[in-house]
Design an enzyme around this catalytic site. Structure first.
Site, PDB file in Angstrom:
ATOM      1  N   LYS A  13       0.833  -1.213   0.000  1.00  0.00           N
ATOM      2  CA  LYS A  13       0.000   0.000   0.000  1.00  0.00           C
ATOM      3  C   LYS A  13       0.865   1.260   0.000  1.00  0.00           C
ATOM      4  CE  LYS A  13      -2.036  -1.035   3.923  1.00  0.00           C
ATOM      5  NZ  LYS A  13      -1.533  -2.339   4.353  1.00  0.00           N
ATOM      6  N   ARG A  88      -9.401   0.960   9.178  1.00  0.00           N
ATOM      7  CA  ARG A  88      -8.901  -0.380   9.457  1.00  0.00           C
ATOM      8  C   ARG A  88      -9.885  -1.208  10.284  1.00  0.00           C
ATOM      9  NH1 ARG A  88      -3.202   0.104   9.086  1.00  0.00           N
ATOM     10  NH2 ARG A  88      -2.026  -1.748   9.656  1.00  0.00           N
ATOM     11  N   ARG A 127      11.988  -6.805   3.801  1.00  0.00           N
ATOM     12  CA  ARG A 127      12.041  -5.410   3.358  1.00  0.00           C
ATOM     13  C   ARG A 127      13.013  -4.556   4.164  1.00  0.00           C
ATOM     14  NH1 ARG A 127       5.845  -3.360   4.654  1.00  0.00           N
ATOM     15  NH2 ARG A 127       5.948  -3.528   6.907  1.00  0.00           N
ATOM     16  N   ARG A 131      11.556  -2.013  11.458  1.00  0.00           N
ATOM     17  CA  ARG A 131      10.399  -1.701  12.292  1.00  0.00           C
ATOM     18  C   ARG A 131      10.297  -2.714  13.413  1.00  0.00           C
ATOM     19  NH1 ARG A 131       5.255  -0.659   8.434  1.00  0.00           N
ATOM     20  NH2 ARG A 131       4.269  -1.730  10.182  1.00  0.00           N
ATOM     21  N   ARG A 142      -0.229  -9.222  13.478  1.00  0.00           N
ATOM     22  CA  ARG A 142      -0.808  -8.212  12.585  1.00  0.00           C
ATOM     23  C   ARG A 142      -1.729  -8.852  11.543  1.00  0.00           C
ATOM     24  NH1 ARG A 142       4.668  -5.862  10.983  1.00  0.00           N
ATOM     25  NH2 ARG A 142       3.589  -4.728   9.338  1.00  0.00           N
TER      26      ARG A 142
HETATM   27  P1  ADP Z   1       1.143  -2.397   8.062  1.00  0.00           P
HETATM   28  O1  ADP Z   1       0.020  -2.181   7.080  1.00  0.00           O
HETATM   29  O2  ADP Z   1       2.403  -2.889   7.432  1.00  0.00           O
HETATM   30  O3  ADP Z   1       0.761  -3.220   9.249  1.00  0.00           O
HETATM   31  P2  ADP Z   1       0.938   0.396   9.003  1.00  0.00           P
HETATM   32  O4  ADP Z   1       2.053   1.337   8.912  1.00  0.00           O
HETATM   33  O5  ADP Z   1      -0.284   0.668   8.193  1.00  0.00           O
HETATM   34  O6  ADP Z   1       1.575  -1.010   8.664  1.00  0.00           O
HETATM   35  O7  ADP Z   1       0.455   0.259  10.547  1.00  0.00           O
HETATM   36  C1  ADP Z   1       1.354  -0.018  11.571  1.00  0.00           C
HETATM   37  C2  ADP Z   1       0.632  -0.063  12.907  1.00  0.00           C
HETATM   38  O8  ADP Z   1       0.065   1.217  13.190  1.00  0.00           O
HETATM   39  C3  ADP Z   1      -0.533  -1.037  13.020  1.00  0.00           C
HETATM   40  O9  ADP Z   1      -0.126  -2.345  13.341  1.00  0.00           O
HETATM   41  C4  ADP Z   1      -1.368  -0.386  14.142  1.00  0.00           C
HETATM   42  O10 ADP Z   1      -0.820  -0.642  15.411  1.00  0.00           O
HETATM   43  C5  ADP Z   1      -1.179   1.098  13.869  1.00  0.00           C
HETATM   44  N1  ADP Z   1      -2.244   1.633  12.979  1.00  0.00           N
HETATM   45  C6  ADP Z   1      -2.057   2.189  11.757  1.00  0.00           C
HETATM   46  N2  ADP Z   1      -3.220   2.585  11.224  1.00  0.00           N
HETATM   47  C7  ADP Z   1      -4.187   2.263  12.124  1.00  0.00           C
HETATM   48  C8  ADP Z   1      -5.598   2.388  12.162  1.00  0.00           C
HETATM   49  N3  ADP Z   1      -6.284   2.928  11.126  1.00  0.00           N
HETATM   50  N4  ADP Z   1      -6.259   1.935  13.265  1.00  0.00           N
HETATM   51  C9  ADP Z   1      -5.594   1.391  14.298  1.00  0.00           C
HETATM   52  N5  ADP Z   1      -4.271   1.231  14.336  1.00  0.00           N
HETATM   53  C10 ADP Z   1      -3.562   1.656  13.265  1.00  0.00           C
END
Ligand code: ADP
Length: 184
Positions: A13, A88, A127, A131, A142
């Site tokens: 994404k 999400r 990657r 993190r 996740r």
């Molecule tokens: P990925 O899609 O690789 O898991 P992101 O950068 O989108 O990584 O998200 C990393 C973390 O940030 C998630 O595991 C969560 O803890 C938090 N997070 C991000 N966006 C949201 C959201 N919309 N609602 C709740 N937690 C979020």
């Protein structure tokens, strides 16, 4: 143009959102990036969400919804935006719909990148983004959270007839071309 880029962790994404941002000149809003920056800068938000991100669980809906609503009020988003990592949960999706209604705006596209789970794990582990949530154990958490809380978001938008699925396997440019076809 308002776009949601949707998909599991590791689907690409962020990569595609950046390419879309350059191609269409629409800003990319990644909730994950905002949280990581806040943690790095030790802001009150960062302090609040650090252990949540480390665990691979989700930040509470209210925190995320307030953050996104505040962010989207900024001038730079007035002609549209690409959302990555939001909504999400179905609660977030409903709150976002309300936000759009209040602003007399609408969603133009919901693009879902589909990638098999084995491939997701491989991609995230290789990657090298350094993190804290990119370990095998956290990735499993996740993906579980994704299946249980995030996947239903797609059903929510399917009912609105907005979902466009794109094969997330292939080269970055092949996938990008698929997305552009859907948008044009
Ligand atoms: P990925 O899609 O690789 O898991 P992101 O950068 O989108 O990584 O998200 C990393 C973390 O940030 C998630 O595991 C969560 O803890 C938090 N997070 C991000 N966006 C949201 C959201 N919309 N609602 C709740 N937690 C979020």
């Amino acid at each position: 143009m308002n776009i949601i880029l949707f998909g599991p962790p590791g689907a690409g994404k962020g990569t595609q959102a950046k390419k879309l941002q350059d191609e269409y000149n629409i800003p990319h809003l990644s909730t994950g990036d905002i949280f990581r920056a806040a943690i790095k800068n030790k802001t009150p938000l960062g302090v609040k969400v650090k252990s949540i991100l480390d665990s691979g669980e989700l930040v509470p809906d209210e925190t995320v919804v307030d953050l996104v609503a505040d962010e989207l009020k900024k001038e730079k988003y007035k002609d549209g935006y690409i959302l990555d990592g939001f909504p999400r949960t179905v609660v977030q999706a409903k709150a976002f719909d309300e936000f759009l209604n209040e602003n007399d705006d609408e969603l133009d596209a919901f693009i879902s990148l589909t990638v098999p789970e084995e491939e997701l794990i491989k991609r995230i582990l290789s990657r090298g983004e350094d993190r804290s949530d990119d370990t095998e154990e956290k990735i499993k958490t996740r993906l579980e959270v994704y299946r249980e809380e995030t996947q239903p978001v797609m059903n929510y938008y399917e009912k609105q007839g907005k979902v466009q699925k794109i094969d997330g396997l292939g080269s970055i440019d092949e996938i990008f071309n698929g997305i552009k076809e859907v948008l044009n």
